[in-house]
Design a protein around this motif. Structure first.
Motif, PDB file in Angstrom:
ATOM      1  N   GLY A 132       0.823  -1.202   0.000  1.00  0.00           N
ATOM      2  CA  GLY A 132       0.000   0.000   0.000  1.00  0.00           C
ATOM      3  C   GLY A 132       0.851   1.244   0.000  1.00  0.00           C
ATOM      4  N   LYS A 133       0.267   2.356   0.465  1.00  0.00           N
ATOM      5  CA  LYS A 133       0.926   3.664   0.435  1.00  0.00           C
ATOM      6  C   LYS A 133       0.763   4.333   1.778  1.00  0.00           C
ATOM      7  N   ALA A 134       1.891   4.673   2.402  1.00  0.00           N
ATOM      8  CA  ALA A 134       1.891   5.479   3.621  1.00  0.00           C
ATOM      9  C   ALA A 134       2.178   6.926   3.244  1.00  0.00           C
ATOM     10  N   TYR A 135       2.230   7.795   4.251  1.00  0.00           N
ATOM     11  CA  TYR A 135       2.555   9.187   3.971  1.00  0.00           C
ATOM     12  C   TYR A 135       4.010   9.309   3.550  1.00  0.00           C
ATOM     13  N   GLU A 136       4.259  10.106   2.504  1.00  0.00           N
ATOM     14  CA  GLU A 136       5.635  10.335   2.072  1.00  0.00           C
ATOM     15  C   GLU A 136       6.344  11.190   3.108  1.00  0.00           C
ATOM     16  N   ALA A 137       7.474  10.691   3.605  1.00  0.00           N
ATOM     17  CA  ALA A 137       8.183  11.363   4.682  1.00  0.00           C
ATOM     18  C   ALA A 137       9.120  12.432   4.136  1.00  0.00           C
ATOM     19  N   GLN A 138       9.304  13.494   4.923  1.00  0.00           N
ATOM     20  CA  GLN A 138      10.222  14.554   4.533  1.00  0.00           C
ATOM     21  C   GLN A 138      11.658  14.076   4.700  1.00  0.00           C
ATOM     22  N   TYR A 139      12.520  14.470   3.778  1.00  0.00           N
ATOM     23  CA  TYR A 139      13.947  14.151   3.801  1.00  0.00           C
ATOM     24  C   TYR A 139      14.209  12.647   3.762  1.00  0.00           C
TER      25      TYR A 139
END
Length: 599
Positions: free
Chosen positions: A530-537
């Motif tokens: 699935g897809k989680a939130y895209e993390a910064q950096y």
């Protein structure tokens, strides 16, 4: 147009080039090596205002040197019409009755008042009308007494041994030109040459002084402030010596300062001659100008890194690159570069960045503010010199240290919970982190010694992970995917099987089992995805819990796989995995509870 001059006028012109003409135009505010060019290229059909020699750029702004260009069509009878307004500090252009218009600032000397018209390649017919304009300021004052002395420089920063020039104009221009000089400290500089418009000085020692220019009739004067800095870096830079510099480099208030519109370099004599040693270069960089960039120079092949070197840098906004000057140049003489990695770190409020590079053989590790951002190999240069780099403005370097140590191959971090007695070739320790890397378009796996037995224990593994760099297919130092290996049946996951819980830099995740079919061939079974939130950096905190034959998987605190059942393995090993480049793993925490106690 030698009989015309001025700082305020209008030009109305119409040009008709022949078929051989490649370029034509005006050179405005000409003098003392200065000129502002308004030109038309018949091949590109672009009109351009070139300010590269228009005077002193304000605040070391690289944007001031950029040219303005726009397409302009010839009239039906093959003509280009230009209407130009020139003022003391601006040029305003209208092409073909307003088809294109532009206004630019210029900062020439007051005495730069020449006008030229030119044609390249062929003949150009031209109709040119020149209209002088009146000004409202004191440079239009008439009379025989000096009112003002104008200086081309009023705040100067130089180093010992520099030669520099100041251009002078006495207002009104009808009075006798030329000045006499008085120095508050005559021991720190001397006059090399002087005429009625230009004085050239040479600095002699470190210090400060005021330079006062006095008109010949002594009725007007102007003062410039001069600071002279030295080049002794011994209190700032440890163990790097005998620098060769490009651009302006000097010591100021406990910092080694570099300043250049383009690339400026200071390259030491020290090299990585011992390929078995690890070389570390650290520096605190304070980026002072908008758009400025600071960097570390590695394996420079000579005094000019553009002829072959590797640069690890960061700009004021936190964007970083590690790239190679390949030693090749294009047809315009610009050096060709090849990116190894690129990305971004959090921007600092004070524009200060701590840079650290480790070089062992062909392996480069790069940290910014303590954060590992690059871990890769380079195959361009074996040995070379170390140094510092600035670009696009001014940077102060402090606490620069350089050292070399006898290298030791470490594959375990004390207290991490993971140990690797069998050293895999794609795993190594970088400070307090594991780095796994098996190159572009390849999967890298590091299997630990820690055994899993779900009949005896419930296991929880937590780990911080980060993809190094922003992925690009052409850059092998940029990663893509990282994850945790579960139940690996041997040190070779893809030969004997196991389970992987992974996530890529965009937040897409998978829980995959690698199992053997009836013929003994390894096959891939997708248990979840699935897809989680895209993390910064590119940073992801991963957590896996094994309770019996059920797997739970968290990404940055979000439960993405809840009690996913697998019936393939009961025992195996923990490990780490990456795909398509390097990733970093840190803050490893493994806990286990006996099943009998929990019951």
């Amino acid at each position: 147009m030698g009989h015309l001059s001025g700082s305020k006028y209008e030009i109305v012109a119409e040009f008709k080039p022949d078929e051989k003409t490649t370029e034509f135009g005006f050179k405005l505010r000409v003098g003392a090596g200065q000129e502002t060019i308004v030109k038309y290229n018949t091949q590109t059909e672009k009109i351009t205002i070139d300010r590269s020699k228009s005077g002193k750029a304000p605040s070391n702004s690289s944007a001031f040197l950029e040219s303005y260009s726009s397409n302009v069509n010839k009239t039906k009878d093959g003509k280009i019409q230009l209407n130009i307004f020139v003022d003391s500090s601006s040029v305003e252009l209208y092409g073909n009755n307003g088809e294109v218009c532009a206004t630019t600032q210029i900062f020439p000397n007051r005495s730069s008042e020449g006008i030229e018209v030119y044609s390249l390649g062929g003949k150009t017919k031209a109709s040119i009308n020149y209209y002088p304009l009146s000004g409202i300021w004191n440079n239009d004052i008439k009379g025989k007494s000096a009112v003002l002395v104008s200086l081309s420089e009023e705040e100067l920063e130089k180093t010992v041994g520099d030669e520099f020039s100041i251009y002078t104009t006495t207002i009104p221009t009808t009075v006798s030109q030329g000045v006499t000089w008085k120095f508050s400290d005559p021991e720190i500089l001397e006059i090399v040459s002087q005429d009625d418009t230009k004085t050239t000085f040479r600095t002699k020692k470190v210090g400060s002084a005021t330079l006062t220019a006095i008109s010949k009739d002594e009725k007007a004067q102007k003062t410039a402030n001069l600071n002279i800095y030295g080049k002794d870096t011994s209190d700032i830079i440890k163990d790097l010596t005998n620098f060769s510099t490009t651009g302006s480099w000097y010591v100021k208030k406990g910092a080694y300062v570099g300043n250049n519109e383009g690339d400026g370099f200071t390259v030491a004599e020290q090299t990585n001659a011992d390929q078995k040693s690890t070389y570390t270069l650290e520096a605190e960089a304070n980026l002072l100008d908008i758009g400025s960039t600071a960097g570390i120079v590695l394996v420079s092949q000579n005094e000019d890194p553009k002829k072959g070197a590797i640069i690890a840098n960061v700009n004021k906004n936190g964007d970083y690159r590690v790239f190679v000057f390949t030693g090749e140049f294009d047809d315009n003489g610009n050096p060709k570069v090849k990116d190894l990695i690129a990305g971004i770190v959090p921007k600092t409020e004070d524009n200060k960045y701590n840079l650290k590079v480790e070089l062992k053989g062909n392996h480069i590790s790069y940290w910014i503010n303590g954060e590992l951002v690059c871990d890769t190999n380079q195959d361009y240069y074996k040995t070379g010199r170390f140094g510092l780099n600035v670009f696009g403005g001014t940077t102060e370097f402090k606490n620069v240290s350089f050292n070399s140590t006898t290298s030791m191959d470490h594959t375990n971090i004390e207290g991490s919970g993971l140990t690797f007695d069998k050293t895999p070739g794609n795993l190594h320790v970088a400070n307090d982190s594991y780095v796994v890397n098996n190159g572009k378009q390849k999967t890298g796996v590091a299997i630990s010694d820690q055994q899993i037995d779900i009949n005896k224990n419930i296991y929880t593994l937590e780990i911080d992970s980060k993809v190094l760099g922003d992925w690009h297919a052409d850059n092998p130092a940029n990663g893509d995917t990282m994850g945790i290996v579960l139940f690996s049946q041997s040190d070779d996951l893809f030969r004997d099987g196991g389970i992987v819980a992974n996530v890529n830099k965009w937040g897409s995740y998978n829980l995959i089992a690698y199992v053997k079919d009836e013929n003994g061939n390894l096959k891939e079974v997708n248990l979840a995805g699935g897809k989680a939130y895209e993390a910064q950096y590119n940073k992801y905190k991963l957590k896996v819990k094994l309770e019996g034959n059920r797997i739970s998987f968290w990404i940055n605190g979000e439960l993405v796989c809840d009690n996913i059942q697998q019936n393939y393995y009961e025992t195996g090993k923990f490990g780490l995995t990456v795909w398509n480049g390097p990733s970093e793993f840190s803050n490893v925490n493994i806990t286990s509870d006996e099943v009998t106690l929990l019951k």
